[in-house]
Write a protein that holds these residues in place. Structure first.
Motif, PDB file in Angstrom:
ATOM      1  N   LEU A 143       0.826  -1.212   0.000  1.00  0.00           N
ATOM      2  CA  LEU A 143       0.000   0.000   0.000  1.00  0.00           C
ATOM      3  C   LEU A 143       0.858   1.259   0.000  1.00  0.00           C
ATOM      4  CD1 LEU A 143      -2.863  -0.973   2.441  1.00  0.00           C
ATOM      5  CD2 LEU A 143      -3.026  -0.616  -0.008  1.00  0.00           C
ATOM      6  N   VAL A 144       1.946   1.241   0.760  1.00  0.00           N
ATOM      7  CA  VAL A 144       2.837   2.400   0.795  1.00  0.00           C
ATOM      8  C   VAL A 144       3.503   2.594  -0.561  1.00  0.00           C
ATOM      9  CG1 VAL A 144       4.994   3.268   1.800  1.00  0.00           C
ATOM     10  CG2 VAL A 144       3.213   2.360   3.282  1.00  0.00           C
ATOM     11  N   VAL A 145       3.920   1.508  -1.203  1.00  0.00           N
ATOM     12  CA  VAL A 145       4.514   1.615  -2.541  1.00  0.00           C
ATOM     13  C   VAL A 145       3.484   2.172  -3.523  1.00  0.00           C
ATOM     14  CG1 VAL A 145       5.388   0.252  -4.482  1.00  0.00           C
ATOM     15  CG2 VAL A 145       6.259  -0.153  -2.185  1.00  0.00           C
ATOM     16  N   GLY A 146       2.246   1.700  -3.440  1.00  0.00           N
ATOM     17  CA  GLY A 146       1.194   2.218  -4.317  1.00  0.00           C
ATOM     18  C   GLY A 146       0.908   3.690  -4.077  1.00  0.00           C
ATOM     19  N   LEU A 147       0.879   4.092  -2.815  1.00  0.00           N
ATOM     20  CA  LEU A 147       0.660   5.506  -2.500  1.00  0.00           C
ATOM     21  C   LEU A 147       1.824   6.360  -2.985  1.00  0.00           C
ATOM     22  CD1 LEU A 147      -1.048   7.680  -1.154  1.00  0.00           C
ATOM     23  CD2 LEU A 147       0.148   7.185   0.978  1.00  0.00           C
ATOM     24  N   ALA A 148       3.044   5.874  -2.814  1.00  0.00           N
ATOM     25  CA  ALA A 148       4.212   6.628  -3.291  1.00  0.00           C
ATOM     26  C   ALA A 148       4.174   6.775  -4.807  1.00  0.00           C
ATOM     27  CB  ALA A 148       5.495   5.928  -2.846  1.00  0.00           C
ATOM     28  N   TRP A 190       1.475   9.296  -5.635  1.00  0.00           N
ATOM     29  CA  TRP A 190       1.925  10.635  -5.245  1.00  0.00           C
ATOM     30  C   TRP A 190       2.948  11.155  -6.246  1.00  0.00           C
ATOM     31  CZ3 TRP A 190       1.797  11.929   0.474  1.00  0.00           C
ATOM     32  CH2 TRP A 190       2.027  13.271   0.686  1.00  0.00           C
ATOM     33  N   ARG A 191       3.888  10.296  -6.644  1.00  0.00           N
ATOM     34  CA  ARG A 191       4.935  10.705  -7.582  1.00  0.00           C
ATOM     35  C   ARG A 191       4.356  11.074  -8.938  1.00  0.00           C
ATOM     36  NH1 ARG A 191       9.272   7.343 -10.553  1.00  0.00           N
ATOM     37  NH2 ARG A 191      10.769   8.946 -11.058  1.00  0.00           N
ATOM     38  N   ASN A 192       3.304  10.375  -9.346  1.00  0.00           N
ATOM     39  CA  ASN A 192       2.683  10.662 -10.635  1.00  0.00           C
ATOM     40  C   ASN A 192       1.633  11.763 -10.566  1.00  0.00           C
ATOM     41  OD1 ASN A 192       4.110   8.843 -12.253  1.00  0.00           O
ATOM     42  ND2 ASN A 192       2.923   7.156 -11.419  1.00  0.00           N
ATOM     43  N   GLY A 193       1.454  12.355  -9.394  1.00  0.00           N
ATOM     44  CA  GLY A 193       0.540  13.489  -9.261  1.00  0.00           C
ATOM     45  C   GLY A 193      -0.916  13.116  -9.125  1.00  0.00           C
ATOM     46  N   ALA A 194      -1.213  11.878  -8.781  1.00  0.00           N
ATOM     47  CA  ALA A 194      -2.608  11.449  -8.685  1.00  0.00           C
ATOM     48  C   ALA A 194      -3.299  11.986  -7.450  1.00  0.00           C
ATOM     49  CB  ALA A 194      -2.701   9.922  -8.699  1.00  0.00           C
ATOM     50  N   VAL A 195      -2.562  12.369  -6.434  1.00  0.00           N
ATOM     51  CA  VAL A 195      -3.195  12.855  -5.214  1.00  0.00           C
ATOM     52  C   VAL A 195      -3.219  14.383  -5.149  1.00  0.00           C
ATOM     53  CG1 VAL A 195      -2.689  10.797  -3.876  1.00  0.00           C
ATOM     54  CG2 VAL A 195      -1.037  12.636  -3.919  1.00  0.00           C
ATOM     55  N   GLU A 196      -2.684  15.038  -6.152  1.00  0.00           N
ATOM     56  CA  GLU A 196      -2.723  16.505  -6.175  1.00  0.00           C
ATOM     57  C   GLU A 196      -3.997  16.936  -6.887  1.00  0.00           C
ATOM     58  OE1 GLU A 196       0.766  18.104  -7.942  1.00  0.00           O
ATOM     59  OE2 GLU A 196       2.088  16.819  -6.762  1.00  0.00           O
ATOM     60  N   TRP A 197      -4.831  17.665  -6.195  1.00  0.00           N
ATOM     61  CA  TRP A 197      -6.097  18.076  -6.786  1.00  0.00           C
ATOM     62  C   TRP A 197      -5.877  19.198  -7.800  1.00  0.00           C
ATOM     63  CZ3 TRP A 197     -10.494  15.870  -7.366  1.00  0.00           C
ATOM     64  CH2 TRP A 197     -11.584  16.615  -7.808  1.00  0.00           C
TER      65      TRP A 197
END
Length: 134
Positions: free
Chosen positions: A107-112, A115-122
């Motif tokens: 899960l941490v690898v998936g979140l990282a 995050w790196r690909n900008g999926a969590v930036e609105w």
């Protein structure tokens, strides 16, 4: 009677009952074609224009998908925490904790990655864009 026969019978019943219910409702439903039933409902407003020109932000769907993924993890973590104390007594700490550590690591690898690909930036700010370019 074999267990597989019972499972097969259950599968047949699970398919036949919903299909027969849909068929019967299709037979007995009233059919009153009317223009108002085919119109798009827009909260009481008269729809204008075409939906082909509306551009949706894909970021909304990415955040929703990430929410579903990380929300489902609680369905696995909560039962594990309930039995963890008893499991450590039966199989030891390492054998009880290792599978959950692997799961949380994934899960941490998936979140990282997200995050790196900008999926969590609105929305990206102008200042962040300038710093990224420079």
């Amino acid at each position: 009677m074999s267990d597989w026969i019972a499972i097969g019978a259950l599968a047949v019943v699970a398919v036949v009952i919903p299909l027969s219910m849909m068929f019967i409702s299709w037979l007995i439903r009233p059919s009153v074609p009317e223009q108002g039933k085919r119109a798009t409902y827009e909260s009481g407003e008269i729809p204008t224009g075409s939906s082909r020109h509306v551009k949706f932000n894909i970021q909304y769907y990415m955040v929703a998908l990430l929410f579903v993924i990380f929300d489902i993890e609680t369905a696995f973590i909560v039962p594990w925490t309930v039995i963890f104390d008893r499991a450590t007594g039966e199989v030891g700490f390492l054998r009880a904790f290792a599978p959950m550590a692997v799961f949380l690591g994934l899960l941490v690898v998936g979140l990282a990655w997200a995050w790196r690909n900008g999926a969590v930036e609105w929305v990206r700010s102008v200042r962040a864009e300038r710093q990224r370019i420079e």
